[in-house]
Write a protein that holds these residues in place. Structure first.
Motif, PDB file in Angstrom:
ATOM      1  N   SER A 268       0.857  -1.165   0.061  1.00  0.00           N
ATOM      2  CA  SER A 268      -0.083   0.063  -0.085  1.00  0.00           C
ATOM      3  C   SER A 268       0.727   1.209   0.074  1.00  0.00           C
ATOM      4  O   SER A 268       2.013   1.228   0.241  1.00  0.00           O
ATOM      5  CB  SER A 268      -0.817   0.038   1.188  1.00  0.00           C
ATOM      6  OG  SER A 268       0.003   0.064   2.394  1.00  0.00           O
ATOM      7  N   ALA A 269       0.136   2.451  -0.402  1.00  0.00           N
ATOM      8  CA  ALA A 269       0.766   3.845  -0.190  1.00  0.00           C
ATOM      9  C   ALA A 269       1.334   3.874   1.277  1.00  0.00           C
ATOM     10  O   ALA A 269       2.620   4.530   1.288  1.00  0.00           O
ATOM     11  CB  ALA A 269      -0.051   4.913  -0.716  1.00  0.00           C
ATOM     12  N   TYR A 270       0.825   3.549   2.359  1.00  0.00           N
ATOM     13  CA  TYR A 270       1.101   3.821   3.497  1.00  0.00           C
ATOM     14  C   TYR A 270       2.144   3.047   3.980  1.00  0.00           C
ATOM     15  O   TYR A 270       2.929   3.331   4.623  1.00  0.00           O
ATOM     16  CB  TYR A 270      -0.104   3.567   4.325  1.00  0.00           C
ATOM     17  CG  TYR A 270      -1.553   4.064   3.893  1.00  0.00           C
ATOM     18  CD1 TYR A 270      -1.496   5.556   3.670  1.00  0.00           C
ATOM     19  CD2 TYR A 270      -2.446   3.495   3.349  1.00  0.00           C
ATOM     20  CE1 TYR A 270      -2.723   6.270   3.091  1.00  0.00           C
ATOM     21  CE2 TYR A 270      -3.793   3.934   2.675  1.00  0.00           C
ATOM     22  CZ  TYR A 270      -3.487   5.258   2.639  1.00  0.00           C
ATOM     23  OH  TYR A 270      -4.881   6.161   2.261  1.00  0.00           O
ATOM     24  N   LYS A 343      -1.259  -2.896  10.297  1.00  0.00           N
ATOM     25  CA  LYS A 343       0.004  -2.672   9.716  1.00  0.00           C
ATOM     26  C   LYS A 343      -0.170  -1.870   8.463  1.00  0.00           C
ATOM     27  O   LYS A 343       0.334  -1.915   7.405  1.00  0.00           O
ATOM     28  CB  LYS A 343       0.523  -4.172   9.024  1.00  0.00           C
ATOM     29  CG  LYS A 343       1.319  -5.105  10.456  1.00  0.00           C
ATOM     30  CD  LYS A 343       1.772  -6.114   9.984  1.00  0.00           C
ATOM     31  CE  LYS A 343       2.372  -7.084  11.128  1.00  0.00           C
ATOM     32  NZ  LYS A 343       1.667  -7.147  12.300  1.00  0.00           N
ATOM     33  N   GLN A 344      -0.903  -0.955   8.643  1.00  0.00           N
ATOM     34  CA  GLN A 344      -1.021   0.329   7.811  1.00  0.00           C
ATOM     35  C   GLN A 344      -0.768   1.580   8.332  1.00  0.00           C
ATOM     36  O   GLN A 344       0.781   1.716   8.730  1.00  0.00           O
ATOM     37  CB  GLN A 344      -2.313   0.504   6.919  1.00  0.00           C
ATOM     38  CG  GLN A 344      -2.826  -0.600   6.217  1.00  0.00           C
ATOM     39  CD  GLN A 344      -2.045  -0.913   4.994  1.00  0.00           C
ATOM     40  OE1 GLN A 344      -1.507   0.077   4.316  1.00  0.00           O
ATOM     41  NE2 GLN A 344      -1.614  -2.127   4.945  1.00  0.00           N
ATOM     42  N   TYR A 345      -1.216   2.550   8.962  1.00  0.00           N
ATOM     43  CA  TYR A 345      -1.045   3.661   9.874  1.00  0.00           C
ATOM     44  C   TYR A 345      -0.687   2.916  11.219  1.00  0.00           C
ATOM     45  O   TYR A 345       0.313   3.467  11.979  1.00  0.00           O
ATOM     46  CB  TYR A 345      -1.996   4.671  10.089  1.00  0.00           C
ATOM     47  CG  TYR A 345      -2.011   5.768   9.005  1.00  0.00           C
ATOM     48  CD1 TYR A 345      -1.194   5.623   7.936  1.00  0.00           C
ATOM     49  CD2 TYR A 345      -2.763   6.839   9.063  1.00  0.00           C
ATOM     50  CE1 TYR A 345      -1.072   6.614   7.126  1.00  0.00           C
ATOM     51  CE2 TYR A 345      -2.853   7.824   8.243  1.00  0.00           C
ATOM     52  CZ  TYR A 345      -1.970   7.587   7.207  1.00  0.00           C
ATOM     53  OH  TYR A 345      -1.951   8.788   6.137  1.00  0.00           O
ATOM     54  N   PHE A 346      -1.538   1.924  11.633  1.00  0.00           N
ATOM     55  CA  PHE A 346      -1.224   1.461  12.940  1.00  0.00           C
ATOM     56  C   PHE A 346      -1.193  -0.177  13.053  1.00  0.00           C
ATOM     57  O   PHE A 346      -1.403  -0.722  12.104  1.00  0.00           O
ATOM     58  CB  PHE A 346      -2.561   1.709  13.785  1.00  0.00           C
ATOM     59  CG  PHE A 346      -2.966   3.138  13.933  1.00  0.00           C
ATOM     60  CD1 PHE A 346      -2.204   4.230  14.566  1.00  0.00           C
ATOM     61  CD2 PHE A 346      -3.904   3.725  12.885  1.00  0.00           C
ATOM     62  CE1 PHE A 346      -2.356   5.525  14.490  1.00  0.00           C
ATOM     63  CE2 PHE A 346      -4.268   5.160  12.747  1.00  0.00           C
ATOM     64  CZ  PHE A 346      -3.310   6.106  13.732  1.00  0.00           C
ATOM     65  N   LEU A 369       3.317   3.281  11.090  1.00  0.00           N
ATOM     66  CA  LEU A 369       3.966   4.080  10.025  1.00  0.00           C
ATOM     67  C   LEU A 369       5.421   4.316  10.444  1.00  0.00           C
ATOM     68  O   LEU A 369       6.264   4.708   9.576  1.00  0.00           O
ATOM     69  CB  LEU A 369       3.264   5.395  10.055  1.00  0.00           C
ATOM     70  CG  LEU A 369       3.453   6.382   8.680  1.00  0.00           C
ATOM     71  CD1 LEU A 369       3.051   5.469   7.429  1.00  0.00           C
ATOM     72  CD2 LEU A 369       2.808   7.887   8.743  1.00  0.00           C
ATOM     73  N   TRP A 370       5.972   4.320  11.564  1.00  0.00           N
ATOM     74  CA  TRP A 370       7.305   4.595  12.187  1.00  0.00           C
ATOM     75  C   TRP A 370       7.974   3.302  12.347  1.00  0.00           C
ATOM     76  O   TRP A 370       9.406   3.264  12.566  1.00  0.00           O
ATOM     77  CB  TRP A 370       7.352   5.370  13.182  1.00  0.00           C
ATOM     78  CG  TRP A 370       6.733   6.536  13.151  1.00  0.00           C
ATOM     79  CD1 TRP A 370       6.520   7.406  12.003  1.00  0.00           C
ATOM     80  CD2 TRP A 370       5.719   7.156  14.294  1.00  0.00           C
ATOM     81  NE1 TRP A 370       5.614   8.648  12.268  1.00  0.00           N
ATOM     82  CE2 TRP A 370       4.951   8.294  13.738  1.00  0.00           C
ATOM     83  CE3 TRP A 370       5.453   6.934  15.620  1.00  0.00           C
ATOM     84  CZ2 TRP A 370       4.398   9.253  14.314  1.00  0.00           C
ATOM     85  CZ3 TRP A 370       4.674   7.722  16.279  1.00  0.00           C
ATOM     86  CH2 TRP A 370       4.104   8.916  15.657  1.00  0.00           C
ATOM     87  N   GLU A 455      -5.847  11.431   7.798  1.00  0.00           N
ATOM     88  CA  GLU A 455      -4.766  11.547   6.768  1.00  0.00           C
ATOM     89  C   GLU A 455      -3.939  11.699   7.594  1.00  0.00           C
ATOM     90  O   GLU A 455      -2.496  11.049   7.302  1.00  0.00           O
ATOM     91  CB  GLU A 455      -5.250  12.064   5.464  1.00  0.00           C
ATOM     92  CG  GLU A 455      -3.999  12.158   4.588  1.00  0.00           C
ATOM     93  CD  GLU A 455      -3.918  10.764   3.732  1.00  0.00           C
ATOM     94  OE1 GLU A 455      -2.611  10.668   3.551  1.00  0.00           O
ATOM     95  OE2 GLU A 455      -4.539   9.929   3.956  1.00  0.00           O
ATOM     96  N   LEU A 456      -3.836  12.666   8.258  1.00  0.00           N
ATOM     97  CA  LEU A 456      -2.679  13.558   9.012  1.00  0.00           C
ATOM     98  C   LEU A 456      -2.530  13.041  10.413  1.00  0.00           C
ATOM     99  O   LEU A 456      -2.035  13.805  11.195  1.00  0.00           O
ATOM    100  CB  LEU A 456      -2.775  14.979   8.835  1.00  0.00           C
ATOM    101  CG  LEU A 456      -2.983  15.549   7.437  1.00  0.00           C
ATOM    102  CD1 LEU A 456      -3.197  16.855   7.457  1.00  0.00           C
ATOM    103  CD2 LEU A 456      -1.957  15.221   6.552  1.00  0.00           C
ATOM    104  N   ALA A 457      -2.947  11.782  10.664  1.00  0.00           N
ATOM    105  CA  ALA A 457      -3.201  11.267  12.240  1.00  0.00           C
ATOM    106  C   ALA A 457      -1.833  11.197  12.826  1.00  0.00           C
ATOM    107  O   ALA A 457      -1.586  11.675  14.114  1.00  0.00           O
ATOM    108  CB  ALA A 457      -3.752  10.187  12.293  1.00  0.00           C
ATOM    109  N   LEU A 458      -0.632  10.949  12.280  1.00  0.00           N
ATOM    110  CA  LEU A 458       0.470  10.829  12.746  1.00  0.00           C
ATOM    111  C   LEU A 458       1.455  12.072  12.220  1.00  0.00           C
ATOM    112  O   LEU A 458       2.964  11.990  12.393  1.00  0.00           O
ATOM    113  CB  LEU A 458       1.161   9.496  12.449  1.00  0.00           C
ATOM    114  CG  LEU A 458       0.352   8.281  13.024  1.00  0.00           C
ATOM    115  CD1 LEU A 458       0.955   7.044  12.365  1.00  0.00           C
ATOM    116  CD2 LEU A 458       0.266   8.324  14.548  1.00  0.00           C
TER     117      LEU A 458
END
Length: 525
Positions: A268-270, A343-346, A369-370, A455-458
């Motif tokens: 994915s893009a993320y 396993k995308q943003y979180f 994401l990190w 979108e800008l959560a992190l």
């Protein structure tokens, strides 16, 4: 600053007594000496990339980063180690003041003014540096003015009225500077950024193709964000048209694009964002290199503190320092929104092999994401850059600003649909456009606000949006993906604490007020 100036003046007196010396020591160069060669001017600008507000994005394993403070006070993010991290406790309990968090706010205030002092020194002296071409003078000045603006932007959003200092200090005169009205600080931020965008000769290419130096679009993105915030509280200057113009200039350049999803969720893009530093979606990144200056702790805050005992990490400590609460995660449609899938943003699980046996651990949701495999499991060194502005945010600024000035046009709808279509990757974009086209003006604006949350959560935008809109996002476990906005003043957080007007700004440190009796204090503290 006073101590440094005092020492410098004493050294100057001692030096004047020994004029018989033929050479001045190069390890203790005066300002006149320092700006003697082009390399000095370049060095004066280079240090700004690592001074003040840019450093607030780097994370510690226990306390998180300074940029996370807004997430903590919002009540929508938690820190597993808040028992010892008092800035998290006081933020969540809304008990913070200039005494109990004096040292914490000192650190932010001092760092920003150090950066501003260095920027002023560069801006004042670069034009007089011998052997610099006019184009070099403009280019270096544009970068220095960008970072002066970036640091003042942090200060004015955090503390409101702050002293506006534009000249390099050369004496101990006028040290007790009074606070400057917020509108005047913003006006200077705009002036600095307009110079960078219009006159500085910055390269009109993505920062990733510009040696990770500030590009024209970097300054334009910050200026678009500044205009957006000026349009809201406390100024309410209605600068949406200028925000739209800046965002459009980035979009029309053709230099940027959203990262596209691959065929599978792992592609994915993320997940590309998680591992790659060289994408044309990145408008402003803070660069790191594991062999020089690594973004050390960020991967370690992707796991709970209990994970330290698993014995599989190259880090001695882990801690979920920016844990999204359930109430925040309800912002997402957990069936259709790719960003909230595991396993995308979180993420909330890890499977690994221990002694030939496959082991799966589950834990409270943490940022993914990190996550960096090499740093976590092999080196303990993280080379990953931190992205401050992405093209996705530019599109969202454009969508909101255009709607505010021109109505819910096809253009505004298209920009919001671009961001949503990537997230709702199994939904046809035409369906998304059709749904957005049916929204009223008010509903469309709130749809943009919701998308900014998701979108800008992190990227630590949540509290700035609460400040400028005075609206707080309320979610519901039974209606995941739906958000209701209510007045922030008078709203009670999930921690049972009620926001007051004063909480929209942070207090000025009592330590700083003792050093400068002309500062005063923000109302309510």
């Amino acid at each position: 600053m006073k101590k440094i100036l005092a020492i410098a003046m004493i050294l100057g007196v001692l030096t004047s007594c020994d004029k018989f010396l033929a050479e001045e020591p190069r390890s203790e160069m005066s300002v006149d000496q320092f700006f003697s060669y082009p390399t000095h001017a370049y060095n004066a600008v280079n240090i700004l990339y690592r001074t003040g507000a840019p450093t607030f994005y780097g994370s510690g394993v226990y306390g998180g980063s300074r940029a996370m403070l807004g997430g903590y006070i919002s009540g929508l993010f938690d820190n597993e180690y808040k028992g010892q991290e008092v800035h998290v406790q006081h933020s969540q309990n809304l008990t913070l003041n200039g005494t109990n968090l004096g040292s914490y706010f000192d650190g932010a205030w001092d760092a920003c003014y150090l950066a501003i002092s260095r920027a002023n020194l560069a801006i004042n002296n670069i034009p007089e540096t011998p052997d610099l071409e006019e184009s070099e003078i403009k280019l270096l000045t544009a970068q220095a003015r960008f970072f002066r603006a970036f640091n003042y932007y942090y200060l004015v959003k955090t503390f409101g009225d702050v002293p506006l200092i534009l000249d390099a200090y050369s004496s101990l005169d006028n040290l007790y500077v009074e606070r400057t009205p917020t509108a005047q600080v913003y006006a200077q931020i705009v002036e600095d950024l307009k110079y960078a965008v219009e006159e500085g000769g910055l390269a009109d290419v993505p920062m990733t193709e510009n040696g990770y130096r500030i590009s024209r679009s970097t300054a334009a993105a910050l200026l678009a964000d500044v205009y957006l915030n000026m349009s809201g509280y406390p100024l309410q200057e209605a600068r949406y048209a200028e925000a739209a113009a800046m965002a459009r200039s980035i979009i029309s350049s053709g230099n940027y694009a959203l990262i596209q999803n691959g065929a599978t969720e792992s592609e994915s893009a993320y997940n590309v964002m998680r591992v790659s530093d060289n994408e044309n979606e990145y408008v402003y990144s803070i660069e790191y290199d594991a062999s020089i200056d690594d973004n050390y702790w960020q991967p370690a805050i992707c796991y709970p503190n209990s994970a330290t005992s698993w014995g599989i990490f190259a880090y001695s400590i882990t801690n979920n320092a920016y844990r999204p609460t359930e109430e925040f995660l309800w912002i997402y449609d957990d069936e259709n929104d790719l960003r909230v899938q595991n396993k995308q943003y979180f993420h909330n699980s890890l499977t690994y092999v221990d002694g030939g046996v496959e082991v799966t651990k589950t834990f409270e949701t943490a940022p993914y994401l990190w996550h960096n495999d090499e740093a976590l499991f092999e080196t303990g060194k993280n080379p990953k850059d931190i992205v401050v502005y992405r093209y996705a945010e530019v599109l969202l600024i454009a969508a909101e600003a255009i709607a505010q000035t021109e109505g819910v046009t096809d253009e505004a709808i298209g920009y919001l649909a671009d961001v949503q279509a990537r997230a709702y990757w199994q939904t046809d974009r035409s369906e998304i456009v059709a749904k957005l086209s049916g929204l009223s003006f008010d509903a469309f604006i709130k749809a943009v606000w919701k998308e900014r949350l998701r979108e800008l959560a992190l990227e630590y935008k949540i509290w700035a949006d609460v400040q400028r809109t005075r609206q707080y996002p309320v979610t519901n476990e039974n209606e995941k993906g739906e958000v209701t906005f209510v007045d922030v003043v008078g709203h009670t957080t999930i921690w049972g604490k009620t926001f007051e007007e004063k909480h929209l700004l942070f207090p000025i440190s009592e330590n700083e007020r003792q050093r400068n009796p002309n500062l005063g204090q923000n109302d309510g503290y």
